[in-house]
Design an enzyme around this catalytic site. Structure first.
Site, PDB file in Angstrom:
ATOM      1  N   ASN A 135       1.957   3.832  -6.570  1.00 15.32           N
ATOM      2  CA  ASN A 135       1.793   2.646  -7.417  1.00 15.32           C
ATOM      3  C   ASN A 135       0.714   1.687  -6.900  1.00 15.32           C
ATOM      4  OD1 ASN A 135       2.965   0.269  -9.195  1.00 15.32           O
ATOM      5  ND2 ASN A 135       3.035  -0.449  -7.072  1.00 15.32           N
TER       6      ASN A 135
ATOM      7  N   ARG B 221       0.548 -10.169 -11.167  1.00 13.51           N
ATOM      8  CA  ARG B 221      -0.622 -10.938 -10.699  1.00 13.51           C
ATOM      9  C   ARG B 221      -1.924 -10.238 -11.108  1.00 13.51           C
ATOM     10  NH1 ARG B 221      -1.224  -9.758  -4.142  1.00 13.51           N
ATOM     11  NH2 ARG B 221      -2.005  -7.648  -4.450  1.00 13.51           N
TER      12      ARG B 221
ATOM     13  N   LYS C 252      -8.125   6.096 -12.458  1.00 13.36           N
ATOM     14  CA  LYS C 252      -6.844   6.254 -13.152  1.00 13.36           C
ATOM     15  C   LYS C 252      -6.778   7.558 -13.941  1.00 13.36           C
ATOM     16  CE  LYS C 252      -4.294   2.766 -12.017  1.00 13.36           C
ATOM     17  NZ  LYS C 252      -3.288   3.032 -10.959  1.00 13.36           N
TER      18      LYS C 252
ATOM     19  N   ASP D 164       3.468  -1.614   1.543  1.00 19.63           N
ATOM     20  CA  ASP D 164       2.462  -2.511   0.962  1.00 19.63           C
ATOM     21  C   ASP D 164       1.501  -2.974   2.035  1.00 19.63           C
ATOM     22  OD1 ASP D 164       2.565  -4.118  -2.009  1.00 19.63           O
ATOM     23  OD2 ASP D 164       1.147  -4.850  -0.510  1.00 19.63           O
TER      24      ASP D 164
ATOM     25  N   ALA E  35       2.291  -4.559 -18.014  1.00 18.26           N
ATOM     26  CA  ALA E  35       3.237  -5.517 -17.435  1.00 18.26           C
ATOM     27  C   ALA E  35       2.548  -6.802 -17.004  1.00 18.26           C
ATOM     28  CB  ALA E  35       3.931  -4.886 -16.226  1.00 18.26           C
TER      29      ALA E  35
ATOM     30  N   TYR F 288     -12.168   1.675 -12.086  1.00 18.21           N
ATOM     31  CA  TYR F 288     -10.708   1.750 -12.232  1.00 18.21           C
ATOM     32  C   TYR F 288     -10.319   2.848 -13.221  1.00 18.21           C
ATOM     33  CZ  TYR F 288      -6.042  -0.228 -13.289  1.00 18.21           C
ATOM     34  OH  TYR F 288      -4.702  -0.438 -13.487  1.00 18.21           O
ATOM     35  N   GLY F 289     -11.026   2.908 -14.339  1.00 18.94           N
ATOM     36  CA  GLY F 289     -10.738   3.926 -15.353  1.00 18.94           C
ATOM     37  C   GLY F 289     -10.943   5.334 -14.809  1.00 18.94           C
TER      38      GLY F 289
ATOM     39  N   SER G  80      -3.346   4.434 -16.235  1.00 19.77           N
ATOM     40  CA  SER G  80      -3.534   3.195 -16.998  1.00 19.77           C
ATOM     41  C   SER G  80      -4.166   3.517 -18.338  1.00 19.77           C
ATOM     42  CB  SER G  80      -4.457   2.271 -16.215  1.00 19.77           C
ATOM     43  OG  SER G  80      -4.882   1.209 -17.032  1.00 19.77           O
TER      44      SER G  80
HETATM   45  P1  NAI Z   1       0.014  -5.925  -8.153  1.00 22.67           P
HETATM   46  O1  NAI Z   1      -1.304  -6.434  -7.649  1.00 22.67           O
HETATM   47  O2  NAI Z   1       1.075  -6.924  -8.465  1.00 22.67           O
HETATM   48  O3  NAI Z   1       0.628  -4.884  -7.125  1.00 22.67           O
HETATM   49  C1  NAI Z   1      -0.132  -3.908  -6.492  1.00 22.67           C
HETATM   50  C2  NAI Z   1       0.328  -3.806  -5.064  1.00 22.67           C
HETATM   51  O4  NAI Z   1      -0.387  -2.773  -4.395  1.00 22.67           O
HETATM   52  C3  NAI Z   1       0.095  -5.092  -4.275  1.00 22.67           C
HETATM   53  O5  NAI Z   1       1.301  -5.530  -3.685  1.00 22.67           O
HETATM   54  C4  NAI Z   1      -0.927  -4.677  -3.224  1.00 22.67           C
HETATM   55  O6  NAI Z   1      -0.787  -5.374  -1.981  1.00 22.67           O
HETATM   56  C5  NAI Z   1      -0.664  -3.206  -3.079  1.00 22.67           C
HETATM   57  N1  NAI Z   1      -1.808  -2.479  -2.550  1.00 22.67           N
HETATM   58  C6  NAI Z   1      -3.098  -2.598  -2.936  1.00 22.67           C
HETATM   59  N2  NAI Z   1      -3.883  -1.797  -2.220  1.00 22.67           N
HETATM   60  C7  NAI Z   1      -3.080  -1.138  -1.360  1.00 22.67           C
HETATM   61  C8  NAI Z   1      -3.321  -0.154  -0.364  1.00 22.67           C
HETATM   62  N3  NAI Z   1      -4.557   0.292  -0.108  1.00 22.67           N
HETATM   63  N4  NAI Z   1      -2.270   0.333   0.318  1.00 22.67           N
HETATM   64  C9  NAI Z   1      -1.004  -0.119   0.087  1.00 22.67           C
HETATM   65  N5  NAI Z   1      -0.733  -1.072  -0.835  1.00 22.67           N
HETATM   66  C10 NAI Z   1      -1.753  -1.564  -1.546  1.00 22.67           C
HETATM   67  O7  NAI Z   1      -0.316  -5.042  -9.434  1.00 22.67           O
HETATM   68  P2  NAI Z   1       0.650  -4.341 -10.526  1.00 22.67           P
HETATM   69  O8  NAI Z   1       0.277  -4.885 -11.842  1.00 22.67           O
HETATM   70  O9  NAI Z   1       2.046  -4.385 -10.081  1.00 22.67           O
HETATM   71  O10 NAI Z   1       0.098  -2.852 -10.494  1.00 22.67           O
HETATM   72  C11 NAI Z   1       0.824  -1.750  -9.987  1.00 22.67           C
HETATM   73  C12 NAI Z   1       0.139  -0.479 -10.432  1.00 22.67           C
HETATM   74  O11 NAI Z   1       0.166  -0.382 -11.859  1.00 22.67           O
HETATM   75  C13 NAI Z   1      -1.323  -0.389 -10.032  1.00 22.67           C
HETATM   76  O12 NAI Z   1      -1.644   0.941  -9.708  1.00 22.67           O
HETATM   77  C14 NAI Z   1      -2.048  -0.805 -11.295  1.00 22.67           C
HETATM   78  O13 NAI Z   1      -3.361  -0.307 -11.337  1.00 22.67           O
HETATM   79  C15 NAI Z   1      -1.153  -0.180 -12.345  1.00 22.67           C
HETATM   80  N6  NAI Z   1      -1.277  -0.751 -13.664  1.00 22.67           N
HETATM   81  C16 NAI Z   1      -0.786  -1.993 -13.944  1.00 22.67           C
HETATM   82  C17 NAI Z   1      -0.865  -2.498 -15.223  1.00 22.67           C
HETATM   83  C18 NAI Z   1      -0.266  -3.792 -15.582  1.00 22.67           C
HETATM   84  O14 NAI Z   1      -0.213  -4.092 -16.802  1.00 22.67           O
HETATM   85  N7  NAI Z   1       0.205  -4.595 -14.659  1.00 22.67           N
HETATM   86  C19 NAI Z   1      -1.554  -1.737 -16.308  1.00 22.67           C
HETATM   87  C20 NAI Z   1      -1.976  -0.433 -15.918  1.00 22.67           C
HETATM   88  C21 NAI Z   1      -1.848   0.026 -14.635  1.00 22.67           C
END
Ligand code: NAI
Length: 299
Positions: free
Chosen positions: A100, A200, A169, A38, A197, A165-166, A152
């Protein structure tokens, strides 16, 4: 059938928070040694720190598992290569890669800067390509690999304010489609998750009641299947609140215009036939479309 990851090594990107964190914890609980990657920035990709990843590592170790933290920015290929080299030095293999990590820079397309567009593509699409590339030869040589992309519904179906983003993805679906074909011979399977989910990233966007229901843990259940020994390949799995659905990219059977008929007006005339979903299928590779058109022209 029980799903275990004993003797398996997994890299989970963006595993300091949200979904990545629950994926990492679930993998470790089932026996995998986990690299908790991360960058530690905020939802928009600003800032950086190893503390979130470190906390997840501590949680895994407290539960009796094995893990180490890594702060590579997935958009930086050199940092990603170093992460993979460190993994190999410590554990000698990489069996599972979960792409992820992600950020948001939402704005209507009219107001979006190209810098925000590029950054989002860099993290989601190039980040997934960088990590997949860095483990690819290792997985080929091992004759084993499970890679998961995180897509997504925003990419699959569109979402207001998320052109960047779209696009990114949907880009990972294109990456998956070809990696599945190229990895098949080497027992590398590639799938994509379309999660819903409460994290944040979605805080304030999803109503409070639904937020609690849409637990990241429920999504990680689907992920354990997608990266398991008996995983399918080329599956786009929607997951949220304990429900699962599969998305497909289908093409209709098609309709033909002879050389004499070939005009946009005639295409408009037969468009309902072109659009008819009866007999639509999922081509197994791009060339199938070409073959279909040649066959239709020959008939
Ligand atoms: P989140 O913001 O809680 O977690 C994403 C993590 O990725 C963070 O800990 C962040 O520090 C890390 N990160 C960001 N840029 C980075 C980089 N360049 N290198 C390494 N780490 C990096 O978000 P969430 O919701 O857990 O999302 C996880 C994945 O699921 C993402 O790809 C998001 O686009 C996708 N997603 C989430 C949805 C949801 O409902 N939460 C819906 C559709 C897709």
């Amino acid at each position: 059938m029980s799903i275990t990851f004993d003797n398996k090594v997994a890299i989970v990107t963006g595993a300091g928070n949200g979904l990545g964190k629950t994926h990492a914890l679930a993998l470790a609980e089932r026996g995998a040694r986990v690299v908790v990657n991360d960058l530690g920035g905020d939802v928009h990709g600003d800032g950086g720190s190893l503390s979130a990843a470190q906390q997840v590592v501590e949680e895994i170790i407290a539960n009796g598992g094995e893990a180490f933290a890594n702060g590579a920015n997935v958009a930086d290929f050199e940092q990603v290569q170093q992460m993979v080299a460190d993994t190999i030095e410590k554990w000698g293999r990489v069996d599972i890669l979960i792409n992820n990590a992600g950020i948001l820079r939402d704005k209507s397309f009219s107001k979006m800067t190209m810098e925000d567009f590029r950054l989002v593509v860099e993290v989601h699409l190039m980040g997934s390509a960088n990590c997949s590339k860095a483990v690819w030869e290792i997985m080929r040589e091992q004759n084993y690999g499970r890679i998961m992309m995180t897509t997504s519904s925003s990419g699959l179906y569109g979402n207001f304010g998320q052109a960047n983003y779209g696009a990114a993805k949907m880009g990972v679906i294109g990456l998956m489609n070809t990696l599945c074909l190229e990895g098949q011979k080497y027992n590398i399977r590639v799938n994509a998750l379309a999660p819903a989910a409460g994290t944040r990233m979605t805080e304030g966007l999803i109503p409070e009641e639904a937020f609690a229901m849409l637990s990241p843990e429920s999504v990680s259940t689907g992920v354990m299947f997608l990266v398991s020994e008996d995983a399918p390949s080329k599956v786009i799995l929607g997951a949220g609140a304990g429900s699962f659905a599969r998305a497909f990219i289908l093409e209709t059977a098609g309709a033909h215009l002879s050389p004499e008929e070939l005009s946009p007006e005639n295409l408009a005339e037969i468009f309902s036939e072109v659009d008819d979903r009866e007999g639509a299928n999922e081509p197994s590779a791009g060339f199938e479309q070409t073959l279909k058109f040649v066959n239709l022209a020959n008939q």
